[in-house]
Scaffold this motif. Sequence first.
Motif, mmCIF file in Angstrom:
data_model
loop_
_atom_site.group_PDB
_atom_site.id
_atom_site.type_symbol
_atom_site.label_atom_id
_atom_site.label_comp_id
_atom_site.label_asym_id
_atom_site.label_seq_id
_atom_site.Cartn_x
_atom_site.Cartn_y
_atom_site.Cartn_z
ATOM 1 N N GLY A 131 21.438 -54.652 -34.750
ATOM 2 C CA GLY A 131 21.114 -54.346 -33.355
ATOM 3 C C GLY A 131 21.047 -55.551 -32.456
ATOM 4 O O GLY A 131 21.100 -55.430 -31.230
ATOM 5 N N GLY A 132 20.946 -56.744 -33.020
ATOM 6 C CA GLY A 132 20.916 -57.967 -32.223
ATOM 7 C C GLY A 132 22.287 -58.563 -31.969
ATOM 8 O O GLY A 132 22.429 -59.491 -31.168
ATOM 9 N N ALA A 133 23.318 -58.027 -32.635
ATOM 10 C CA ALA A 133 24.648 -58.639 -32.568
ATOM 11 C C ALA A 133 25.228 -58.644 -31.161
ATOM 12 O O ALA A 133 25.779 -59.651 -30.702
ATOM 13 N N GLY A 134 25.112 -57.522 -30.448
ATOM 14 C CA GLY A 134 25.695 -57.429 -29.121
ATOM 15 C C GLY A 134 25.110 -58.420 -28.138
ATOM 16 O O GLY A 134 25.818 -58.949 -27.265
ATOM 17 N N GLY A 135 23.810 -58.698 -28.265
ATOM 18 C CA GLY A 135 23.183 -59.683 -27.391
ATOM 19 C C GLY A 135 23.720 -61.071 -27.646
ATOM 20 O O GLY A 135 24.112 -61.789 -26.715
ATOM 21 N N ILE A 136 23.766 -61.457 -28.913
ATOM 22 C CA ILE A 136 24.274 -62.779 -29.286
ATOM 23 C C ILE A 136 25.733 -62.926 -28.886
ATOM 24 O O ILE A 136 26.162 -63.955 -28.352
ATOM 25 N N GLU A 137 26.535 -61.890 -29.129
ATOM 26 C CA GLU A 137 27.976 -62.017 -28.907
ATOM 27 C C GLU A 137 28.355 -61.937 -27.432
ATOM 28 O O GLU A 137 29.365 -62.517 -27.013
ATOM 29 N N THR A 138 27.541 -61.281 -26.616
ATOM 30 C CA THR A 138 27.759 -61.355 -25.172
ATOM 31 C C THR A 138 27.435 -62.755 -24.668
ATOM 32 O O THR A 138 28.136 -63.302 -23.800
ATOM 33 N N ILE A 139 26.398 -63.362 -25.217
ATOM 34 C CA ILE A 139 26.082 -64.757 -24.890
ATOM 35 C C ILE A 139 27.248 -65.657 -25.277
ATOM 36 O O ILE A 139 27.641 -66.554 -24.514
ATOM 37 N N ILE A 140 27.828 -65.420 -26.447
ATOM 38 C CA ILE A 140 28.971 -66.225 -26.896
ATOM 39 C C ILE A 140 30.143 -66.085 -25.922
ATOM 40 O O ILE A 140 30.807 -67.072 -25.592
ATOM 41 N N CYS A 141 30.379 -64.872 -25.440
ATOM 42 C CA CYS A 141 31.451 -64.672 -24.455
ATOM 43 C C CYS A 141 31.167 -65.450 -23.171
ATOM 44 O O CYS A 141 32.073 -66.058 -22.583
ATOM 45 N N ALA A 142 29.909 -65.450 -22.724
ATOM 46 C CA ALA A 142 29.543 -66.198 -21.520
ATOM 47 C C ALA A 142 29.732 -67.701 -21.735
ATOM 48 O O ALA A 142 30.221 -68.409 -20.853
ATOM 49 N N GLY A 144 22.335 -60.826 -40.924
ATOM 50 C CA GLY A 144 21.687 -61.879 -40.153
ATOM 51 C C GLY A 144 20.439 -61.335 -39.483
ATOM 52 O O GLY A 144 20.139 -60.137 -39.566
ATOM 53 N N GLU A 145 19.723 -62.205 -38.828
ATOM 54 C CA GLU A 145 18.540 -61.795 -38.070
ATOM 55 C C GLU A 145 18.426 -62.668 -36.831
ATOM 56 O O GLU A 145 19.072 -63.716 -36.725
ATOM 57 N N GLY A 146 17.598 -62.216 -35.876
ATOM 58 C CA GLY A 146 17.405 -62.987 -34.663
ATOM 59 C C GLY A 146 17.471 -62.113 -33.427
ATOM 60 O O GLY A 146 17.282 -60.893 -33.494
ATOM 61 N N ALA A 147 17.757 -62.742 -32.291
ATOM 62 C CA ALA A 147 17.802 -62.010 -31.023
ATOM 63 C C ALA A 147 18.681 -62.734 -30.020
ATOM 64 O O ALA A 147 18.791 -63.967 -30.039
ATOM 65 N N GLY A 148 19.294 -61.942 -29.147
ATOM 66 C CA GLY A 148 20.044 -62.473 -28.016
ATOM 67 C C GLY A 148 19.617 -61.734 -26.763
ATOM 68 O O GLY A 148 19.718 -60.509 -26.712
ATOM 69 N N VAL A 149 19.091 -62.453 -25.781
ATOM 70 C CA VAL A 149 18.576 -61.839 -24.552
ATOM 71 C C VAL A 149 19.216 -62.531 -23.346
ATOM 72 O O VAL A 149 19.324 -63.764 -23.316
#
Length: 412
Positions: free
Chosen positions: A342-353, A233-238
């Motif tokens: 490298g973007g997975a942790g950002g997206i998945e922390t957002i999902i947890c929130a 995948g691609e993208g970003a989670g901030v």
Amino acid sequence: MKHRVVITGMGAITSLGHDLDLFWENLINGKSGISLIEHMDTADYNTKIAASIKDFDPLDYVEKKDARKMDRFVHFAEAAAQKALKHAELKVGEQSIPERTGVIIGSGIGGLQTLEKQHEILMTKGPKRVSPFLIPMMIANMASGSVSIHTGAKGPNTTVVTACATGSNAIGESFRTIERGDADVMICGGAEATITPIGMAGFCSMRAMSTRNDEPEKASRPFDVHRDGFVMGEGAGVLILESLEHAVKRGANIIAEVIGYGMSGDAHHMTDPDPDGAARAMKNAIADAEISVSDVDYINAHGTSTPVGDLSEIKGIKSAFGEHAQHVAVSSTKSMTGHLLGGAGGIETIICALTLQHQQIAPTMNVDEQDPSCDLDVVPNQMREQGVEVALSNSFGFGGHNATIILKKYDE
């Protein structure tokens, strides 16, 4: 004195949407963002699918003259950061002191697209035609650097590169930065853009990716007996993290609280994960949060859909949680978003929130025949309405890097 740290804003750029509400709606409804790759010729590739972002224009977020000097992963980081700041209703210099506002946005690989294009120019036209912006466009720290420049954030500014653990490490280190009092606000997360000819070729040669090209939406199938690899995948989670004092003082909307961060190293193998390393990261995060394993209601698994990786994580969860492993919900949203590296942790922390906010658990899709060795509650194929007070997110990277983030429903 340790400062409490809260989440006040989030921005996501994914194949499931760029708006948080749309992203969440697609996620809980089990929609897949995976499809056939259209932007490059995949005739000679074993894998022809990815969770590509097809409706993104960097000029919606940055000036044309700046966009030309940025790799695609930085475009994603800039967009996600702007969305997160807007969501937090925070403008650096107005709602926060610039020198007390920092940035840690990581990337597992960095500017691969730029490197490819400029290498081709080098080979065909010679060294004098290579762009003077090659190096600053390619280096992984430029997501943090660029976001700092465009927001005016003058506080701690660094980056993290720990392969697929990158985003979680960036959030964890930002959590630590605020916790110890070195900043009031941190803009943090991960970004990646590696659906390129050489990126795809490298992972294809490793035989790490799914070849279920005739059924793209069913290709990522964590914990299923027929899983055959991950889908890129691609993208970003901030995210915007703030000290609780800072958030309350400015009247911010608090989404969730960050209560734990754990790391570990496998010291085992370049690409073959060790369940003990995963278990230690989770145990370290739980100890840091000062909770017990029975307090954790939901785990957003690293769950990439590789035969070895999924089983290793399940073993790690069982080791860390003991009997409670059978009572905690565990889902892998990579079944829909693909693996953002490298973007997975950002997206998945957002999902947890979002899980804490909505009290809903997104499913693991495509679990047609659950692997008997992955015998936990993986929330198969359908979202679940469930009370969730504490959520945990796992991220594991090549090289044996393990990172775990724990969030809690905010309680004054």
